[in-house]
Write a protein that holds these residues in place. Structure first.
Motif, mmCIF file in Angstrom:
data_model
loop_
_atom_site.group_PDB
_atom_site.id
_atom_site.type_symbol
_atom_site.label_atom_id
_atom_site.label_comp_id
_atom_site.label_asym_id
_atom_site.label_seq_id
_atom_site.Cartn_x
_atom_site.Cartn_y
_atom_site.Cartn_z
ATOM 1 N N GLY A 42 0.817 -1.207 0.000
ATOM 2 C CA GLY A 42 0.000 0.000 0.000
ATOM 3 C C GLY A 42 0.850 1.257 0.000
ATOM 4 N N GLU A 43 1.928 1.248 0.775
ATOM 5 C CA GLU A 43 2.834 2.401 0.805
ATOM 6 C C GLU A 43 3.498 2.619 -0.555
ATOM 7 O OE1 GLU A 43 5.668 4.926 3.377
ATOM 8 O OE2 GLU A 43 4.205 3.554 4.174
ATOM 9 N N LEU A 44 3.906 1.547 -1.194
ATOM 10 C CA LEU A 44 4.503 1.651 -2.521
ATOM 11 C C LEU A 44 3.503 2.210 -3.523
ATOM 12 C CD1 LEU A 44 6.991 1.039 -4.283
ATOM 13 C CD2 LEU A 44 6.025 -1.211 -4.680
ATOM 14 N N ASP A 45 2.261 1.743 -3.457
ATOM 15 C CA ASP A 45 1.223 2.267 -4.352
ATOM 16 C C ASP A 45 0.979 3.751 -4.105
ATOM 17 O OD1 ASP A 45 0.942 -0.206 -5.508
ATOM 18 O OD2 ASP A 45 -0.861 -0.739 -4.369
ATOM 19 N N ARG A 46 0.897 4.157 -2.836
ATOM 20 C CA ARG A 46 0.679 5.571 -2.518
ATOM 21 C C ARG A 46 1.841 6.433 -3.002
ATOM 22 N NH1 ARG A 46 -1.367 3.126 1.986
ATOM 23 N NH2 ARG A 46 0.558 3.348 3.151
ATOM 24 N N ASN A 47 3.070 5.974 -2.781
ATOM 25 C CA ASN A 47 4.236 6.737 -3.236
ATOM 26 C C ASN A 47 4.295 6.832 -4.752
ATOM 27 O OD1 ASN A 47 5.095 7.241 -0.649
ATOM 28 N ND2 ASN A 47 6.542 5.550 -0.608
ATOM 29 N N THR A 48 3.939 5.751 -5.439
ATOM 30 C CA THR A 48 3.934 5.771 -6.897
ATOM 31 C C THR A 48 2.907 6.763 -7.419
ATOM 32 O OG1 THR A 48 4.638 3.472 -6.958
ATOM 33 C CG2 THR A 48 3.644 4.348 -8.963
ATOM 34 N N ILE A 49 1.718 6.745 -6.836
ATOM 35 C CA ILE A 49 0.674 7.683 -7.255
ATOM 36 C C ILE A 49 1.099 9.121 -6.977
ATOM 37 C CG2 ILE A 49 -1.670 8.469 -6.728
ATOM 38 C CD1 ILE A 49 -2.385 5.472 -6.371
ATOM 39 N N GLN A 50 1.702 9.346 -5.825
ATOM 40 C CA GLN A 50 2.167 10.699 -5.484
ATOM 41 C C GLN A 50 3.245 11.163 -6.459
ATOM 42 O OE1 GLN A 50 3.886 11.014 -1.599
ATOM 43 N NE2 GLN A 50 3.760 13.233 -1.567
ATOM 44 N N ASP A 51 4.196 10.299 -6.795
ATOM 45 C CA ASP A 51 5.243 10.659 -7.759
ATOM 46 C C ASP A 51 4.648 10.952 -9.132
ATOM 47 O OD1 ASP A 51 7.164 10.375 -5.834
ATOM 48 O OD2 ASP A 51 7.909 8.438 -6.549
ATOM 49 N N LEU A 52 3.693 10.133 -9.550
ATOM 50 C CA LEU A 52 3.049 10.346 -10.837
ATOM 51 C C LEU A 52 2.315 11.680 -10.878
ATOM 52 C CD1 LEU A 52 1.719 7.063 -12.250
ATOM 53 C CD2 LEU A 52 1.777 9.143 -13.551
ATOM 54 N N GLU A 53 1.595 11.997 -9.811
ATOM 55 C CA GLU A 53 0.873 13.267 -9.763
ATOM 56 C C GLU A 53 1.838 14.449 -9.761
ATOM 57 O OE1 GLU A 53 -1.612 12.814 -6.353
ATOM 58 O OE2 GLU A 53 -3.171 11.753 -7.480
ATOM 59 N N THR A 54 2.974 14.297 -9.086
ATOM 60 C CA THR A 54 3.971 15.365 -9.062
ATOM 61 C C THR A 54 4.530 15.607 -10.465
ATOM 62 O OG1 THR A 54 4.564 14.848 -6.791
ATOM 63 C CG2 THR A 54 6.169 16.097 -8.067
ATOM 64 N N VAL A 55 4.895 14.526 -11.149
ATOM 65 C CA VAL A 55 5.454 14.670 -12.494
ATOM 66 C C VAL A 55 4.402 15.227 -13.446
ATOM 67 C CG1 VAL A 55 6.338 13.368 -14.467
ATOM 68 C CG2 VAL A 55 7.242 12.932 -12.202
ATOM 69 N N GLU A 56 3.152 14.767 -13.313
ATOM 70 C CA GLU A 56 2.088 15.300 -14.170
ATOM 71 C C GLU A 56 1.940 16.803 -13.983
ATOM 72 O OE1 GLU A 56 -1.427 13.118 -13.223
ATOM 73 O OE2 GLU A 56 -1.018 11.574 -14.700
ATOM 74 N N GLY A 57 2.100 17.276 -12.752
ATOM 75 C CA GLY A 57 1.983 18.696 -12.480
ATOM 76 C C GLY A 57 3.145 19.501 -13.017
ATOM 77 N N LEU A 58 4.291 18.867 -13.189
ATOM 78 C CA LEU A 58 5.472 19.584 -13.664
ATOM 79 C C LEU A 58 5.649 19.521 -15.180
ATOM 80 C CD1 LEU A 58 8.042 18.557 -10.914
ATOM 81 C CD2 LEU A 58 6.855 20.731 -11.156
ATOM 82 N N LEU A 59 4.937 18.607 -15.836
ATOM 83 C CA LEU A 59 5.049 18.516 -17.290
ATOM 84 C C LEU A 59 4.237 19.629 -17.939
ATOM 85 C CD1 LEU A 59 4.697 14.682 -17.868
ATOM 86 C CD2 LEU A 59 6.742 16.057 -18.191
ATOM 87 N N ASN A 60 4.833 20.285 -18.921
ATOM 88 C CA ASN A 60 4.108 21.318 -19.669
ATOM 89 C C ASN A 60 4.655 21.361 -21.092
ATOM 90 O OD1 ASN A 60 6.525 22.837 -19.542
ATOM 91 N ND2 ASN A 60 5.889 23.750 -17.616
ATOM 92 N N PHE A 61 3.892 21.998 -21.953
ATOM 93 C CA PHE A 61 4.301 22.098 -23.345
ATOM 94 C C PHE A 61 5.066 23.388 -23.576
ATOM 95 C CE2 PHE A 61 0.914 19.002 -23.763
ATOM 96 C CZ PHE A 61 1.492 18.094 -24.632
ATOM 97 N N ALA A 62 6.163 23.266 -24.278
ATOM 98 C CA ALA A 62 6.971 24.432 -24.659
ATOM 99 C C ALA A 62 6.278 25.127 -25.831
ATOM 100 C CB ALA A 62 8.374 23.974 -25.054
#
Length: 118
Positions: A42-62
């Motif tokens: 469960g901790e691994l799943d939560r950390n993976t989801i958190q990392d994915l959400e963080t990266v999604e928030g930082l990705l943008n189009f130039a």
């Protein structure tokens, strides 16, 4: 003929106690291992989801239409944490959208498996 059953009551009781204690310890170890497995999973799943959400928030189009990893600030392009990891982003068809410079010519994955990312 050799008898396998001990003759003394003390010996039989001791063997019976050892058997019961071994059974209880096996149940304890199995329960603790199961609890630890599901807790860590469960901790691994939560950390993976958190990392994915963080990266999604930082990705943008130039402005040129390419995908890049930002910092969340307007004037900084590449996020330090994103550059120290090996990362590539693909769409559902497997087309490469983003890959950080540290990867070089390495390929992390190809087209997604059926049902992946949906």
């Amino acid at each position: 003929m050799i008898r396998m059953r001990p003759q003394h009551v003390r010996t039989r009781l001791t063997l019976w106690y050892v058997g019961v204690l071994a059974g209880v310890l096996m149940l304890y170890v199995a329960g603790a291992s199961t609890f630890l497995f599901f807790n860590l999973r469960g901790e691994l799943d939560r950390n993976t989801i958190q990392d994915l959400e963080t990266v999604e928030g930082l990705l943008n189009f130039a402005p040129d239409g390419t995908l890049r990893l930002g910092t969340g600030y307007k004037h900084e392009d590449e996020h330090e944490a994103g550059q120290e990891r090996l990362m590539e982003v693909r769409d559902l068809n497997g087309a490469l959208l983003y890959r950080n410079k540290r990867l070089g010519n390495w390929i992390l994955g190809g087209s997604p498996a059926s049902g992946e990312g949906k």
